[in-house]
Design an enzyme around this catalytic site. Structure first.
Site, PDB file in Angstrom:
ATOM      1  N   ASN A 157       0.820  -1.211   0.000  1.00 51.25           N
ATOM      2  CA  ASN A 157       0.000   0.000   0.000  1.00 51.25           C
ATOM      3  C   ASN A 157       0.856   1.264   0.000  1.00 51.25           C
ATOM      4  OD1 ASN A 157       0.474  -0.983   2.940  1.00 51.25           O
ATOM      5  ND2 ASN A 157       0.009   1.194   3.175  1.00 51.25           N
TER       6      ASN A 157
ATOM      7  N   ASP B 299      -5.900  -0.371   1.602  1.00 50.72           N
ATOM      8  CA  ASP B 299      -4.783  -1.251   1.968  1.00 50.72           C
ATOM      9  C   ASP B 299      -4.743  -2.512   1.111  1.00 50.72           C
ATOM     10  OD1 ASP B 299      -2.447  -1.973   3.372  1.00 50.72           O
ATOM     11  OD2 ASP B 299      -3.600  -3.268   4.709  1.00 50.72           O
TER      12      ASP B 299
END
Ligand code: CA
Ligand code: CA
Length: 570
Positions: free
Chosen positions: A268, A310
């Protein structure tokens, strides 16, 4: 006669001492069944073995031959894939430990327990995924972001190198990749605003050859000289955001000798709150193909531009031949399965491999970009009261349609065997400022199951059509990897079972209870007349730490730490 015997004994002893893992042996690893020299059973990561002594007819006679406990008070998640070479098994364990075992008996030959400092910051349990072999060395990484090379025969440390500063959030948990005489590693720490990069070292000495940052704007190096900035500074990151951009290639990489490229998936972008870093945020949540000779990015494909969920795109990129082309497949944490041309990254196909994907409606095959469902992006906190942005329910949850557990590809069936999970999450954004060594999320979340009867599902997926040929559901989330042979597929479950299914139909034909949850991928090799299968058992990893409402499904599971090895009884 006596002298002959003595000479033979000395020769055998010398062969053991001087045994060397060469570049050619590593390049040939997938085809050589007498050893397992790399994570992925070959650097392409197909996790396919041609061994077929254990098959549909014989698998009912598969029984344990030995089990070895990692011991100590330290258990927690065991995600390691063992390696097998020269009569020894090399296996890493939680808390940065490594063991050498007699591969025939499981007897411990030596162990090395790394002294970890206070204040290490692994995001997702104290795990390690395995070692690499080169020459007479076995090399692994530690939770305080070091690489350590040990003598395979004695366990003595030959060299050690610091990757980066653990107090800033850097750590290491992947199995290193060896390709073209280089030790190639990523790093972990994407939840702490670190800067991701891939590095290549001389495996004999640990000396750096090249480094390639995976966040746009940072300088790469080759043999101590500047080797060009990654991308263009500020092209996809506003202001100073690229300086804490994450994008860590924490699962390590694969390598294909046919393309000369190492493939690393990146995590991420930092922080999770996407509104403070408007832009694509290259090269986060991408597949990055690096020319191992130059340390430059040959191509990239971004799975989740401006990720806000994420959806680390670290998942392994496995190359194979399809329709006369060298292509690669990746089952991304964001719920889509991608096929890219392995030589230039062009997107050839993309389809969901889990039942519910909310953040995008599809992937545009012409542009290669997702068609975002814009109302499924967690809201900007500055648009409301400044404390909490609009919460959304997004699927997959941030633990992903697939996470660290590697899938397998069978050239025999043409199918990928993918350990999948069905879950979603409530997720919202909060204000966040970077502070060295502190979590850099700017988000809150609760993971939730989507179905009553299962989270996990092992799916056989046809990469040409996206069709699921078969699936085997599992109550708890799957977190181990997969290995396949001409007739069988092997995988472990958090409930403790190592299972085998018919590779064509998915019919479960064998299982064994290992006494703790399995979150690691199995291996197979042949020694003498026997085909062996091994797997590490020991429940843990990210799920019990981050699992939200899912934790209720798994809090009955017990920790452990052991290796199991099986073969056929006559
Ligand atoms: Ca091999
Ligand atoms: Ca992450």
């Amino acid at each position: 006669m006596k002298r002959k015997l003595l000479t033979a004994l000395i020769m055998t002893a010398m062969a053991h001492v001087s045994a060397q893992v060469t570049d050619k042996m590593i390049a040939d690893d997938a085809a050589t069944t007498g050893d397992v020299l790399s994570w992925g059973l070959g650097s392409q990561g197909q996790r396919f073995s041609n061994l077929n002594d254990v098959n549909l007819k014989t698998v009912s006679r598969l029984v344990p031959v030995w089990s070895m406990s990692f011991g100590g008070e330290k258990q927690r998640g065991q995600e390691a894939q063992p390696l097998v070479y020269n009569g020894k098994m090399f296996v890493t364990a939680s808390y940065s430990r490594i063991f050498a075992l007699d591969v025939k008996t499981g007897e411990k030959l030596w162990k090395y327990e790394h002294r970890l400092p206070e204040g290490i910051m692994p995001c997702c349990d104290v795990i390690n995924r395995g070692a690499a072999l080169y020459g007479n060395l076995v090399i692994f990484g530690t939770l305080d972001a070091q690489l350590i090379a040990l003598d395979q025969n004695t366990g003595k440390v030959v060299w050690r190198e610091k990757i980066d500063d653990y107090s800033a959030g850097y750590s290491y948990s992947a199995a290193p990749l060896v390709a073209e005489g280089l030790l190639i590693t990523g790093l972990s720490g994407g939840e702490f605003g670190v800067v991701g990069r891939v590095e290549a070292r001389d495996p004999k000495t640990g000396k750096m050859v090249w480094s390639r940052p995976t966040v746009e704007g940072h300088m790469g190096y080759l043999n101590g000289q500047e080797n060009g900035v990654t991308g263009t500074t500020n092209a996809s990151w506003p202001g100073d955001t690229w300086k804490t951009g994450g994008a860590t290639p924490w699962l390590g990489g694969t390598y294909d000798a046919k393309t000369g490229l190492a493939y690393f998936g990146t995590g991420n972008p930092g922080p999770w709150n996407s509104h403070v870093r408007k832009g694509d945020n290259l090269y986060s949540t991408s597949t990055v193909a690096i020319d191992v000779k130059t340390g430059k990015i040959a191509w990239h494909y971004q799975n989740t531009p401006n990720d806000g969920w994420d959806y680390d795109g670290v998942n392994e990129f496995i190359t194979f031949d399809m329709d006369g082309k060298r292509v690669g497949a990746k089952a991304d944490r964001n719920g889509f399965f991608y096929i890219n041309d392995a030589t230039n990254g062009k997107l050839l196909n993309a389809f969901p491999f889990v039942k519910k994907v909310t953040w995008a409606t599809s992937i545009d095959l012409k542009t290669g970009r997702p068609n975002f469902a814009e109302d499924n992006r967690p809201g900007d906190p500055t648009a409301g009261d400044g404390k909490k942005g609009k919460s959304v329910f997004a699927a997959p949850g941030f633990l992903g349609g697939k996470n660290q557990m590697p899938m397998a590809y069978s050239p025999k069936t043409g199918l990928f065997y993918v350990p999948t999970n069905e879950w979603g999450m409530d997720i919202w954004n909060e204000p966040i400022a970077y502070k060295k060594g502190a979590a850099f999320l700017g988000a809150g979340f609760t993971i939730k199951p989507l179905f009553d009867d299962h989270i996990g599902s092992l799916r056989a997926i046809d990469p040409k059509t996206g069709k699921v040929a078969w699936e085997v559901k599992n109550n708890a989330p799957l977190w181990g990897g997969v290995m396949t042979t001409p007739e069988l597929v092997f995988w472990g479950t958090p409930e403790g079972y190592l299972k085998a299914a018919d590779a064509k139909t998915g019919k479960v034909v064998w299982q064994f209870q290992t006494g703790s949850g399995i979150v690691a991928p199995p291996i197979t090799w042949k020694d003498g007349n026997d085909q062996y299968i091994s797997v590490v058992s020991g429940w843990g990893g990210a799920v019990p730490l981050w699992g939200g409402e899912v934790a209720k499904k798994v809090n009955l599971l017990e920790q452990g730490g052991s290796v199991w090895t099986f073969k056929l009884v006559k």
